[in-house]
Write a protein that holds these residues in place. Structure first.
Motif, short mmCIF file in Angstrom:
data_model
loop_
_atom_site.label_atom_id
_atom_site.label_comp_id
_atom_site.label_asym_id
_atom_site.label_seq_id
_atom_site.Cartn_x
_atom_site.Cartn_y
_atom_site.Cartn_z
N CYS A 1 0.90 -1.33 -0.24
CA CYS A 1 -0.15 0.08 0.03
C CYS A 1 0.88 1.11 0.05
CB CYS A 1 -1.00 0.21 1.11
SG CYS A 1 -2.27 -1.02 0.96
N ASN B 1 -4.24 2.73 1.63
CA ASN B 1 -5.18 1.35 1.85
C ASN B 1 -6.66 1.89 1.94
OD1 ASN B 1 -5.95 -0.97 3.10
ND2 ASN B 1 -5.58 -0.54 5.12
N GLY C 1 -5.27 -3.52 -1.92
CA GLY C 1 -4.30 -4.05 -1.04
C GLY C 1 -3.62 -5.13 -1.70
#
Lengths: 551, 696
Positions: free
Chosen positions: A171, B264, B469
């Motif tokens: 991420c 995220n 992710g």
């Protein structure tokens, strides 16, 4: 000459002049009211007295500054010489008239042949694969799986463990909290493995190579590159905008010649010392040839070049522990300035890397686009790469098995080769199958003439220790299309009759710097049984004889 | 009113409850009502609120209802309902309803004595916060009343600009002085910058000046090593430097901090749960590598399934996946355009796009960021002038824009671009690296957000690194386009194929955003939602069950799309809340309010390290450390250094409150309120829902 002439003013101008002078006086008094104005006046006066040129320069500078400020940042060529002023109506008409070509053109014959012949693997990839859900399993001789790590159970176990601590994606790029401890550990382990000071991981091998090169080589630098270099290197060279000089593929004499000519050029031109790089591959992706590293090292030192070595294929394949070309030749890896590689092809995982000194690696962390602007490598691909390293280090038998499998396979094909016994290192070869220009000279190989082989129909330029092999036809049909079709027949034949999966070498025709000749690609793995390899060799030989020998 | 307390369909079976802080928040908001806000809200209710929040009458009565019914002081799980906190002590504090002063002191002492170091979090919700207040939801959807991109950017006061320039000047002068003396007195440090032994310097002295002399001074705020999942919280390694940040020493300690830095967006980065379990099955089944190039023999059935699902997700005919996001742009653009073609690119486009365009050999022109007028003018000029010098018409014109700009938080003006596309016949390439999964009522990116048919965009590009992710990227478009790219894209022919583990993560996360039809079990208490998956726009409907691999099983909440929808709505609320809150607190914040990327302008380079350090070293009761990303030149223009928050659906409202408070505290110390403060931080927190609903 009239005495009154200098003071005589035409009557109509008098009111105008008086207006001007009064305006000037008003301005002057206004100016004097500004605090600090006398200082400016004094400064201008004195500077004019001392150095009128300076005043002129200052005015010019001011004008330039104003111009720069007013200039549009994204304007571009609107003011260029070839700019034609058009009215709004004309522009509207031109806009209406303009018809762009289609976004993608129709595929040509060669490209149309690609997609239908790409197999789909059902289930896991590995030594035995299925190309249909219910079909029989085939021996996979296409994917780089030198030491069988692709199917290694220990790697799977490590991957699952990592998954449950780190998840899948990171991420974020390394700079934004994407630099995980497992990256740090792996980078050190990899550096130790190869024998360099440091290393840096990338999320993809291709991007690593094509982005590392321009991180160092800039405009004005000199790159001497092998003509057989792979596509990623070609793209890296293109981005770098450096001056590129090519040397004949694998030809050390030509390399020396090029280096000498560059030196001559530089001497003649004089000027600043520039960075100079030699770019080559350990095992060439395009034909499996092995670089004569000791000779390159000698030349590199002699001519003060830095060496960028792409070991995407050699690491994990050659050397007693798979440490690559440096181990193979016993050259200290630390003397090679940059070693590129890919965990995908070397360790059966994923991602790419660059190994070198800590200066080289830390420079990339900030200056290599594919490292800065891309999410870091998923943790589970990193930890499994670490595990793969330890497996390779502790199981050197993998590499002896691999070499014997390669020899077994080559032995089956040697009867068809023009030069059955390939010398242990890639000595300068007069014919370079990778290059189209050399194709015609293939028939007149002097080496071939020395060891006449009437049955010769193929040529394998790949080094005998290379598990990555390319098979070129000695007497190809006249067109590339026919040749590719012929090779595809061979591929289909070995698949149906021998249950072996091989492929034509896939190329990006039209985008390559040097168009490679069509060829067949074969990969041998240590995880294959000796019998299987032998049978595969026989099947391929039979297919080649069947399709290619009938002239 | 009992209906209103229906559970969030998310995950837990805890009783919904209202926390004391939220209650006080309500009272605050009642005492200082904002008429304009409520007016605008009612106007908006008719349009979007219906979709976005299941509230029976109004927030007020709803809150009462919840608090009366659900607030149970003896409920052990009480603290988890909507304020599961990150650090150990904070979580323990909130579970003690009336902590005595000694308790707090003891807990705090324990915390300081034994900082949280475990990778495997023993605490709940360290990766994904639980937040079941149904009012803290929003639907990310275009509201035509709000401008897509502000015409004039808010400018800081002149003294700020001046001091910023002066500080850069000082850095540069000092840097040169240090270089001058350094080279003479400690040449060893400069070895790599000077030519030696006939080799030219590897790094140019001049090129690396910024890195050595400006970035290095504050290097400890960049590239902090971390461990574990980049979820709601992240564990950062503690380090210090004794040699002016040349090298770092690790203390061995680790700090768990609130993570507002990772991409995220939907909280799918996780080490457990449905997606991780699916990936585990995939690893055992497929291994970790599909080894080799896609065109050779590394196209797995899993690749094809993923590609089909991706195409369905974005509403395109076909898609292809590439193993790295950067490479998706850099290897595809050269396959699309070449000599004689023109690429018109937004000036703030990502480096990978520029990399790809440079490889393509096409001509390139740039237009001012998101400025459609400038673009139209440029288009008219380019089409009418043709190619430079020869004036031959361009073969084709490709406009490349990003859906959501990662440094600005601005959304592309897609409606206008589509209009221009009809008139000027260019091809449109939208890089949805950040917007896919993060924007739009169904999470399908900017097309979904603006309600535009995604087939109006010729090339849709996106990445899986962010919302899903996973890793890698995709290209989607017409079948003809994708088939062509498969044989022309560099990555397809010469780059490694995507790992099965990554592919499965994509399938699992994407599938749970879409919902899988037919649902295997009816979703729990689905009637509360007016946007059930059935009623969604047909293009963005649920994926057929056949699109999942047969061996893949997902938990029901993922399978029926409930979880995915909740995450989308939480992300939308969080983004809008923080963005609005920071504006009200007087910060200069760029970007669109629906963007999960929220850049807070700091300007002065000297304030950057302090901001980052003060966020990380927040010590005190209920002061959880926060990790932030600071970005400066060259990623941004020289003067507009910024802090960039990336929000996630894994954050709870409490996390955002905490972030707002932290920013508020730091703003006073660092003088960061360059705009006009119109609310106090308590007011902002109290009126979160109103702020989110309001137009401004």
């Amino acid at each position: 000459m009239s005495s009154t002439a200098p003071t005589e003013i035409p009557t109509p101008l008098i009111p105008l002049l008086s207006l001007l002078s009064s305006a000037f006086l008003t301005l002057q008094s206004l100016f004097h009211r500004i605090p600090g104005s006398p200082i400016i006046v004094r400064y201008i006066k004195s500077s004019y007295q001392d150095d009128p040129y300076r005043s002129l320069l200052e005015v010019l500078l001011l004008a330039f500054a104003v111009r720069t400020l007013l200039q549009r940042r994204t304007g571009g060529e609107a003011e260029g010489k070839s700019f034609i002023k058009l009215t709004a109506k004309e522009i509207d008409e031109l806009v209406d008239d303009w018809q762009p070509v289609a976004l993608v053109e129709e595929p040509n014959e060669l490209d149309a042949m690609i997609l239908p012949t790409v197999p789909t693997i059902y289930g896991p990839n590995g030594i035995k694969v299925k190309t249909s859900p219910t079909g029989k399993s085939l021996l996979n001789m296409v994917t780089p799986n030198w030491t069988g790590l692709v199917e290694n159970e220990r790697l799977k176990q490590v991957a699952v463990e990592t998954l449950h601590s780190y998840g899948v994606g990171t991420c974020g790029p390394a700079g934004f909290y994407g630099y995980i401890d497992v990256h740090m550990d792996f980078e050190q382990e990899l550096a130790n493995f190869i024998g360099t000071e440091s290393s840096i991981t990338y999320a993809q091998g291709f991007a690593a190579v094509s982005s590392c090169i321009p991180a160092f080589a800039k405009r004005g630098d000199i790159i001497v590159a092998d003509r057989g270099c792979n596509f990623a290197i070609q793209k890296g060279l293109q981005i770098s905008r450096s001056t590129i000089r090519w040397f004949a593929h694998g030809d050390m004499a030509d390399l020396e010649k090029v280096l000498q000519s560059v030196e001559r050029d530089l001497k003649r031109k004089g000027g600043k010392l520039t960075k100079k790089f030699i770019v080559a591959e350990g095992i060439f992706e395009n034909d499996g040839m092995l670089l004569d590293l000791p000779k390159v090292m000698e030349l590199k030192k002699k001519f003060k070049y830095r060496l960028m070595l792409d070991e995407t294929y050699s690491i994990g394949m050659v050397g007693a522990h798979g440490k690559g070309l440096t181990e193979y030749y016993g050259v200290p890896a630390a003397e090679v300035d940059m070693i590129f590689g890919s965990m995908a092809s070397s360790f059966g995982t994923g991602g790419g890397f660059c190994a070198g000194s800590s200066v080289v690696c830390s420079h990339q962390r900030i200056n290599s686009s594919a490292s800065v602007f891309s999410a870091s490598l998923p943790a589970l691909l990193t930890t499994t790469s670490s595990t793969a390293l330890s497996i390779l280090l502790t199981t050197p038998t993998l590499f002896t098995t691999l070499q014997s499998n390669v020899l077994t396979f080559r032995a089956q094909l040697s009867k068809l080769e023009a030069v059955p016994s390939v010398p242990p290192t890639s000595s300068p070869r007069p014919s370079l199958p990778v290059l189209p220009s050399s194709a015609s000279s293939t028939e007149s190989i002097p080496i071939g003439a020395q060891t006449p082989n009437k049955d010769a129909i193929i040529q394998i330029p790949s080094h005998p220790s290379s598990a990555l092999m390319y098979i070129f036809l000695l007497n190809p049909p006249s067109t590339v299309e026919e040749e590719e079709a012929l090779l595809q027949d061979v591929v289909d034949e070995v698949q149906t009759n021998g249950s072996i999966l091989i492929t034509r070498a896939r190329r990006l025709r039209g985008q390559e710097t040097f168009e490679p000749e069509p060829s067949l690609k074969v990969c041998v793995s240590a995880a294959m049984g000796k019998k299987d390899v032998e049978k595969a060799g026989q099947a391929l030989r039979a297919a080649l004889v069947k399709f290619c020998s009938s002239e | 009113m009992g209906k209103s307390s229906r559970r969030s369909t998310a995950t837990s079976s805890t009783t919904p409850s209202i926390t004391p802080s939220a209650r006080s928040a309500f009272f605050n908001s009642k005492s200082t009502p904002s008429p304009s806000v409520s007016e605008q809200k009612s106007a908006r209710t008719s349009l979007i609120n219906v979709l976005s929040r299941p509230r029976p009458t109004s927030a007020v009565s709803h809150l009462f209802a919840v608090s009366n019914e659900g607030f149970s002081p003896f409920d052990d799980d009480f603290d988890l309902s909507d304020q599961s906190t990150i650090s150990s002590y904070a979580s323990s504090i909130s579970s003690t309803r009336h902590p005595s002063a000694e308790d707090v002191a003891q807990l705090y002492k324990d915390y300081l004595d034994k900082p949280f170091v475990n990778i495997k979090s023993t605490f709940k919700h360290s990766e994904f916060g639980h937040d079941n207040n149904p009012n803290w939801r929003w639907t990310s959807q275009w509201n035509p009343d709000e401008p897509i991109h502000p015409m004039v950017e808010i400018q800081p006061p002149y003294y700020v600009l001046l001091t910023t320039y002066i500080s850069y000047l000082m850095f540069i002068v000092l840097g040169h002085i240090r270089d001058f003396f350094g080279k003479r007195f400690v040449p060893a440090h400069y070895a790599h910058l000077m030519s030696h032994n006939g080799y030219a310097a590897l790094n140019s002295d001049f090129d690396s000046f910024y890195t050595r002399r400006l970035k290095k001074r504050i290097d400890d705020i960049f590239s902090r090593p971390v461990t574990g999942v980049a979820g709601r919280s992240i564990v950062v390694y503690d380090r210090y430097s004794n040699d002016e940040q040349d090298t770092f020493q690790y203390t061995g300690g680790k700090t768990r901090a609130l993570n507002v830095s990772s991409y995220n967006y939907l909280g799918f980065a996780s080490s457990s749960g449905g997606c991780a379990d699916a990936v585990e099955v995939a690893i055992k089944r497929y291994g970790i590598s599909s080894a080799g190039f896609r065109l050779d023999a590394s196209t797995l059935d899993l690749h094809q399934q993923t590609e089909k699902l991706v195409a369905r997700f974005v509403g395109a005919e076909a898609a292809m996946v590439i193993s790295q996001g950067f490479a998706t742009n850099s290897t595809t653009i050269p396959a699309l355009v070449g000599k004689g073609c023109l690429v018109i690119s937004d000036e703030l486009n990502h480096a990978s796009i520029r990399f790809g365009v440079r490889l393509s050999g096409a001509s390139i022109r740039m237009f001012k960021h998101n400025d459609m007028k400038s673009l139209e003018k440029l288009l008219r000029e380019c089409i009418s002038q043709g190619q430079p010098r020869t004036h031959r018409p361009w073969k084709k014109i490709l406009i490349i824009v990003e859906g959501l700009y990662s440094m600005e938080g601005s959304l592309v003006n897609l409606p206008q671009l589509i209009e221009l596309r009809r008139r000027y016949k260019f091809y449109l390439y939208v890089d949805e690296a950040h917007s896919i999964g993060a924007i739009g009522p169904n999470g399908r990116g900017v097309c979904d957000y603006f309600g535009i048919d995604s087939r109006e965009v010729d090339v849709l590009m996106g990445t899986f690194t962010k919302s899903f992710g996973a890793a890698g990227g995709y290209i989607a478009g017409s079948k003809e386009l994708i088939d062509r790219l498969r044989v022309r894209s560099h990555a397809m022919c010469y780059a490694e194929s995507m790992s099965p583990a990554v592919l499965t993560q994509i399938i699992a996360s994407m599938g749970s955003i879409m919902g899988i039809a037919p649902p295997l079990a009816s979703p729990a208490e689905e009637e509360s939602d007016s946007v059930s998956i059935v009623s969604r726009h047909a293009v963005y409907g649920p994926a057929p069950a056949s699109s999942l691999p047969t061996w893949l099983t997902l938990p029901t909440t993922l399978l029926n799309g409930t979880e995915g929808r909740e995450r989308l709505r939480r992300l939308a609320f969080n983004s809008r809340y923080l963005s609005s809150g920071l504006r009200k607190l007087g910060f200069i914040v760029y970007g669109h309010r629906d963007s999960p990327i929220i850049p807070l302008l700091v300007f002065s380079p000297g304030k950057m390290p302090y901001f980052s350090q003060m966020m990380l070293k927040r010590i005190g009761v209920e002061k959880t450390p926060i990790v932030v990303v600071v970005v400066a030149y060259p990623a941004t223009p020289l003067i507009s250094s910024r802090v960039r928050f990336c929000l996630s659906a894994s954050h709870t409202k409490n996390d955002i409150d905490m972030l707002l408070r932290a920013c508020d505290e730091i703003a006073d110390v660092l003088d960061l309120r360059y705009g006009k403060q119109t609310m106090t931080v308590d007011e902002v927190i109290a009126s979160a829902e109103e702020l989110v609903a309001a137009n401004f």
